[in-house]
Motif scaffolding. Structure first.
Motif, short mmCIF file in Angstrom:
data_model
loop_
_atom_site.label_atom_id
_atom_site.label_comp_id
_atom_site.label_asym_id
_atom_site.label_seq_id
_atom_site.Cartn_x
_atom_site.Cartn_y
_atom_site.Cartn_z
N UNK A 148 -10.87 8.37 -6.56
CA UNK A 148 -10.32 7.15 -7.17
C UNK A 148 -8.80 7.13 -7.09
N UNK A 149 -8.24 7.63 -5.97
CA UNK A 149 -6.80 7.85 -5.94
C UNK A 149 -5.98 7.04 -4.95
N UNK A 150 -6.59 6.28 -4.04
CA UNK A 150 -5.83 5.69 -2.94
C UNK A 150 -5.81 4.16 -2.99
N UNK A 151 -4.65 3.61 -2.62
CA UNK A 151 -4.52 2.15 -2.54
C UNK A 151 -5.37 1.57 -1.42
N UNK A 152 -5.44 2.32 -0.31
CA UNK A 152 -6.15 1.85 0.88
C UNK A 152 -6.94 3.00 1.48
N UNK A 203 -21.06 4.33 5.11
CA UNK A 203 -19.60 4.34 4.96
C UNK A 203 -19.16 4.10 3.53
N UNK A 204 -19.84 3.21 2.83
CA UNK A 204 -19.45 2.93 1.45
C UNK A 204 -19.45 4.20 0.60
N UNK A 205 -20.46 5.05 0.83
CA UNK A 205 -20.55 6.28 0.04
C UNK A 205 -19.53 7.32 0.51
N UNK A 206 -19.19 7.30 1.79
CA UNK A 206 -18.15 8.19 2.31
C UNK A 206 -16.76 7.80 1.78
N UNK A 207 -16.50 6.49 1.71
CA UNK A 207 -15.12 6.01 1.57
C UNK A 207 -14.75 5.46 0.20
N UNK A 208 -15.63 4.70 -0.43
CA UNK A 208 -15.26 4.06 -1.69
C UNK A 208 -14.87 5.05 -2.79
N UNK A 209 -15.47 6.27 -2.85
CA UNK A 209 -15.03 7.21 -3.89
C UNK A 209 -13.54 7.58 -3.81
N UNK A 210 -12.92 7.41 -2.64
CA UNK A 210 -11.50 7.73 -2.50
C UNK A 210 -10.59 6.59 -2.99
N UNK A 211 -11.12 5.36 -3.00
CA UNK A 211 -10.29 4.20 -3.34
C UNK A 211 -10.09 4.09 -4.85
N UNK A 241 0.84 -1.20 0.00
CA UNK A 241 0.00 0.00 0.00
C UNK A 241 0.88 1.25 0.00
N UNK A 242 0.82 2.03 -1.07
CA UNK A 242 1.63 3.24 -1.14
C UNK A 242 0.92 4.44 -0.56
N UNK A 243 -0.40 4.53 -0.81
CA UNK A 243 -1.17 5.69 -0.35
C UNK A 243 -2.37 5.22 0.45
N UNK A 244 -2.72 6.00 1.48
CA UNK A 244 -3.82 5.63 2.38
C UNK A 244 -4.62 6.87 2.73
N UNK A 245 -5.93 6.75 2.71
CA UNK A 245 -6.83 7.81 3.18
C UNK A 245 -7.62 7.30 4.37
N UNK A 246 -7.56 8.04 5.46
CA UNK A 246 -8.29 7.69 6.69
C UNK A 246 -9.43 8.68 6.82
N UNK A 247 -10.66 8.19 6.71
CA UNK A 247 -11.84 9.06 6.63
C UNK A 247 -12.52 9.15 8.00
N UNK A 248 -12.73 10.39 8.49
CA UNK A 248 -13.34 10.57 9.81
C UNK A 248 -12.42 10.07 10.90
N UNK A 249 -11.16 10.48 10.82
CA UNK A 249 -10.10 9.89 11.64
C UNK A 249 -10.19 10.24 13.13
N UNK A 250 -10.91 11.32 13.46
CA UNK A 250 -11.02 11.69 14.88
C UNK A 250 -9.67 12.06 15.46
N UNK A 251 -9.23 11.29 16.45
CA UNK A 251 -7.94 11.56 17.11
C UNK A 251 -6.77 10.93 16.36
N UNK A 252 -7.02 10.46 15.12
CA UNK A 252 -5.94 9.94 14.30
C UNK A 252 -5.90 8.44 14.16
N UNK A 253 -7.01 7.77 14.48
CA UNK A 253 -7.03 6.30 14.43
C UNK A 253 -7.89 5.81 13.26
N UNK A 254 -7.37 4.89 12.46
CA UNK A 254 -6.12 4.14 12.59
C UNK A 254 -4.92 4.78 11.89
N UNK A 255 -5.10 5.92 11.22
CA UNK A 255 -4.09 6.47 10.34
C UNK A 255 -2.72 6.70 10.96
N UNK A 256 -2.67 7.39 12.11
CA UNK A 256 -1.37 7.76 12.68
C UNK A 256 -0.59 6.54 13.20
#
Length: 240
Positions: free
Chosen positions: A141-145, A157-165, A72-87
């Protein structure tokens, strides 16, 4: 290294993840900032150190037990709050180009402070609604994960997140209790948003044995032009 950090390292090593002394320092500093800022804004109800290491840090990294993070080269964390799981994932896998999306500017300010203090590079923090940002050409349509942890039901969630993948990329929703009913309910949104359910690994967190599930979805084709709908619509009128 104290006993809590030693336990944390042992748990990760059981899944083939090695954490260096420098990475441990980053986790500890992250914990300190989280507790400090939590006194002035509501970031988490969990502040006891061992609980943060297990229920936030380890829980976030658990995604890597089931997804090949090295690919996975690129990752988008949607609605990350305090940074989980992204950070936590970025600390463990520094090669990741991480983008975090959150609708509350105070949380983005907190995360900017974390990124600066931890010396993290290739982290982009975006303040805005997922539905609006997913319309931007460089994000769509830009992120590996793409990830979301305890944000909403799958149909939303599907509508929030899948457009980024990107097509062929993965969207992983991190859930507590069994999401089988949510997945059934989300069949239409999966079809509309060009997602295909792959599997739902189940595991338990150490210490209190609380249940966790990962809903792993693969993006099969580019996002249709009409999605996501305008901000607020997916939550009010899910595709069910």
């Amino acid at each position: 290294m104290d006993s809590i950090q030693a336990q944390f390292c042992t748990l990760l090593q059981a899944h083939g993840i090695q954490v260096s002394e420098e990475q441990l320092k980053q986790f500890e500093r992250y914990y300190e900032i989280l507790v400090e800022w939590n006194e002035k804004m509501n970031l988490t109800g969990i502040t006891e150190r061992e609980q943060v290491y297990i229920k936030h840090f380890y829980d976030s990294i658990s995604l890597a037990f089931h997804v090949p993070m090295g690919e996975m080269g690129s990752m988008a964390d949607i609605g990350s709050g305090a940074g989980f799981p992204g950070i936590p994932l970025k600390i463990c896998f520094p090669h990741l180009q991480l983008t975090i999306v959150d609708s509350l500017n105070k949380r983005i300010q907190f995360l900017q402070h974390v990124v600066n203090e931890l010396g993290l590079s290739q982290v982009r923090l975006l303040h805005g609604r997922a539905e609006d940002l997913a319309r931007q050409e460089e994000l769509r349509d830009g992120f590996d994960l793409v990830t979301a942890r305890a944000v909403a039901r799958m149909a939303v969630l599907n509508e929030f997140c899948l457009p980024f993948a990107k097509p062929g990329g993965l969207f992983v929703a991190m859930k507590g209790s069994n999401p089988a009913d949510e997945i059934k309910e989300a069949a239409r949104s999966l079809s509309e948003l060009k997602g295909k359910w792959v599997r739902t690994p189940k595991f338990q967190l150490p210490l209190d044995q609380s249940e966790r599930h990962l809903v792993i979805i693969q993006k099969t084709a580019p996002t249709p032009k009409k999605y996501p709908r305008k901000a607020g619509t997916p939550a009010k009128t899910p595709l069910v």
